[in-house]
Design an enzyme around this catalytic site. Structure first.
Site, short mmCIF file in Angstrom:
data_model
loop_
_atom_site.label_atom_id
_atom_site.label_comp_id
_atom_site.label_asym_id
_atom_site.label_seq_id
_atom_site.Cartn_x
_atom_site.Cartn_y
_atom_site.Cartn_z
N CYS A 116 0.81 -1.22 0.00
CA CYS A 116 0.00 0.00 0.00
C CYS A 116 0.85 1.28 0.00
O CYS A 116 0.33 2.36 -0.27
CB CYS A 116 -0.96 0.01 1.18
SG CYS A 116 -2.04 -1.42 1.20
N HIS A 144 -3.11 7.33 2.33
CA HIS A 144 -3.53 6.03 1.80
C HIS A 144 -4.95 5.76 2.28
O HIS A 144 -5.27 5.96 3.45
CB HIS A 144 -2.57 4.95 2.32
CG HIS A 144 -3.06 3.57 2.06
ND1 HIS A 144 -3.54 3.17 0.83
CD2 HIS A 144 -3.14 2.48 2.87
CE1 HIS A 144 -3.90 1.90 0.90
NE2 HIS A 144 -3.67 1.46 2.12
N ASN A 187 -10.11 -0.12 0.01
CA ASN A 187 -8.65 -0.03 -0.01
C ASN A 187 -8.14 -0.64 -1.32
O ASN A 187 -8.23 -1.84 -1.52
CB ASN A 187 -8.10 -0.78 1.21
CG ASN A 187 -6.59 -0.70 1.31
OD1 ASN A 187 -5.91 -0.28 0.38
ND2 ASN A 187 -6.07 -1.12 2.45
N1 ACO Z 1 -18.71 -8.10 9.41
C1 ACO Z 1 -19.23 -8.31 10.64
N2 ACO Z 1 -18.50 -8.65 11.71
C2 ACO Z 1 -17.16 -8.75 11.52
C3 ACO Z 1 -16.57 -8.54 10.27
C4 ACO Z 1 -17.41 -8.19 9.20
N3 ACO Z 1 -16.92 -7.96 7.96
N4 ACO Z 1 -15.23 -8.72 10.40
C5 ACO Z 1 -15.00 -9.04 11.69
N5 ACO Z 1 -16.17 -9.06 12.36
C6 ACO Z 1 -16.39 -9.33 13.78
C7 ACO Z 1 -15.32 -10.23 14.37
O1 ACO Z 1 -15.61 -11.58 14.13
C8 ACO Z 1 -15.40 -9.89 15.82
O2 ACO Z 1 -16.50 -10.56 16.38
P1 ACO Z 1 -16.44 -11.17 17.88
O3 ACO Z 1 -16.24 -9.98 18.77
O4 ACO Z 1 -17.75 -11.83 18.02
O5 ACO Z 1 -15.26 -12.10 17.86
C9 ACO Z 1 -15.75 -8.40 15.82
O6 ACO Z 1 -16.28 -8.12 14.51
C10 ACO Z 1 -14.57 -7.51 16.07
O7 ACO Z 1 -13.48 -7.94 15.23
P2 ACO Z 1 -12.13 -7.19 15.25
O8 ACO Z 1 -11.21 -7.82 14.23
O9 ACO Z 1 -11.65 -7.06 16.65
O10 ACO Z 1 -12.59 -5.78 14.70
P3 ACO Z 1 -11.83 -4.42 14.72
O11 ACO Z 1 -12.61 -3.43 15.49
O12 ACO Z 1 -10.38 -4.58 15.01
O13 ACO Z 1 -11.97 -3.99 13.19
C11 ACO Z 1 -10.64 -3.88 11.21
C12 ACO Z 1 -11.36 -4.79 12.19
C13 ACO Z 1 -11.67 -3.02 10.51
C14 ACO Z 1 -9.91 -4.73 10.19
C15 ACO Z 1 -9.65 -3.02 12.01
O14 ACO Z 1 -8.81 -3.83 12.80
C16 ACO Z 1 -8.84 -2.15 11.14
O15 ACO Z 1 -9.33 -1.22 10.58
N6 ACO Z 1 -7.55 -2.42 11.02
C17 ACO Z 1 -6.70 -1.68 10.12
C18 ACO Z 1 -6.36 -2.57 9.06
C19 ACO Z 1 -6.50 -1.97 7.72
O16 ACO Z 1 -7.11 -0.96 7.45
N7 ACO Z 1 -5.89 -2.66 6.84
C20 ACO Z 1 -5.90 -2.29 5.50
C21 ACO Z 1 -4.76 -2.90 4.86
S1 ACO Z 1 -3.32 -2.34 5.54
C22 ACO Z 1 -3.08 -0.93 4.91
O17 ACO Z 1 -3.56 -0.64 3.87
C23 ACO Z 1 -2.22 -0.12 5.69
#
Ligand code: ACO
Length: 325
Positions: free
Chosen positions: A119, A252, A282
């Protein structure tokens, strides 16, 4: 010899198939995977993404963006003397997507190569093109970010497959008597390879390992906000500027919450941040040039303004480019 490099044209392209969160949720539901528009919007700010048709490759998306950028710059393909494509989803193992795109564009003969920094790829590619122009190795470069991330998504993993999309963005970067790019700051730390990767490779005609994206979302989030701020401040310091001088932050486009956090750290209101992640998810290396092109074509960015571009991605890689528009 001209001492500086300056962006003289931008372009972008999204493949026509658009899936809203509701469309994607409905498709995933047929496989027993549950998600919702509310969850995706609340956690990421993403509302839709575009997926390329199966026969369409990164070079095809990049070609459309490149043609637009050339037109905006008033430059012919034959006048380009450097092509750099940032991509993590190349058309082939080799040759590079840049070579394939060069031939489709009809810019044959100039150096062409890919940059792999996930990215952060566009930030890396732009910095390399700037350095090559400043040393006289090139005078008119095409810098492209192009991705078909839909090909490497695990549609059984709802925590990643809702985040990404396909697309391309491009700029023409030309030698200039007046400063365009003022400073850049690039970094990588390979100890974080495992938190965001596609851990597969080709061997003996087969893919060994896992050829689908894996991510520890929370680890990525925490690292991203810290390193983006450090790179932004380093680029500003190199150019003798402060955060108060920034007219537009073009980060980004991974996740709205990461962008909000970056803006807060730089004391910038969200009105100064270009946000397009809601419309295309993304798109990895394509996301910054897609956002830049949207900002330019909408008339938001005006001559003489100071733009801070910042990227972060797998590797872990990160960096920032500060430029005068
Ligand atoms: N729909 C519904 N529920 C979901 C989904 C979905 N698509 N995905 C995960 N969940 C659930 C999980 O199963 C979990 O449920 P549980 O509590 O019953 O176990 C709950 O949601 C929370 O999951 P987490 O993974 O803890 O969610 P989080 O708040 O961390 O959000 C996310 C996840 C959006 C990926 C976040 O961690 C994030 O934004 N990270 C940054 C990563 C990113 O943007 N990466 C992009 C690529 S890297 C880059 O470009 C730099």
């Amino acid at each position: 010899m001209k001492l500086y490099s300056r962006i003289t044209g931008t372009g972008s392209y999204l493949p026509p198939r658009r899936l809203s969160n509701a469309d994607l949720a409905a498709e995933l539901a047929t496989q027993g995977i549950e998600t919702s528009d509310d969850w995706i919007v609340e956690r990421t700010g993403i509302r839709a993404r575009h997926f390329a048709a199966p026969e369409v490759c990164s070079s095809d998306l990049g070609l459309e963006a490149a043609r637009q950028a050339l037109q905006a710059a008033g430059v012919k393909a034959q006048d380009i003397d450097l092509i750099i494509v940032a991509t993590s989803t190349p058309d082939m193992v080799f040759p590079s997507t840049a070579c394939i795109l060069q031939d489709k564009l009809g810019a044959n003969g100039c150096p062409a190569f890919d940059v792999q920094a996930v990215c952060s790829g566009f930030i890396y590619a732009l910095s390399i093109a700037d350095a090559m122009i400043k040393t006289g190795a090139a005078s008119r470069a095409l810098v492209i970010g192009a991705e078909v991330f839909s090909r490497i998504l695990n549609f059984n993993d709802r925590s990643t497959c809702v985040l990404f999309g396909d697309g391309a963005g491009a700029v023409v970067l030309e030698a200039s008597d007046t400063p365009g790019i003022l400073a850049s700051d690039l970094h990588a730390d390979g100890k974080h390879v495992g938190i965001l990767c596609v851990p597969g490779h080709v061997s003996g005609g087969n893919v060994l390992g896992q050829a689908l994206l894996q991510m520890d979302g929370q680890a990525v989030f925490k690292l991203a906000v810290g390193v983006l701020d450090a790179a932004a401040r380093a680029a500003l310091a190199k150019a003798g500027k402060t955060e108060a001088d920034i007219d537009w932050l073009i980060p980004h486009q991974a996740n709205l919450r990461i962008m909000q956090s970056s803006a807060r750290k730089l004391k910038l209101p969200m009105e100064k941040v270009i946000v397009t992640v809601d419309q295309h998810g993304n798109t990895s290396a394509a996301s910054i040039p897609l956002a830049l092109d949207a900002a330019v074509r909408s008339g938001k960015v005006k001559a003489g303004e100071l733009l801070l571009l910042e990227g972060v991605g797998g590797g872990f890689t990160w960096g920032a480019v500060l430029l005068n528009w």
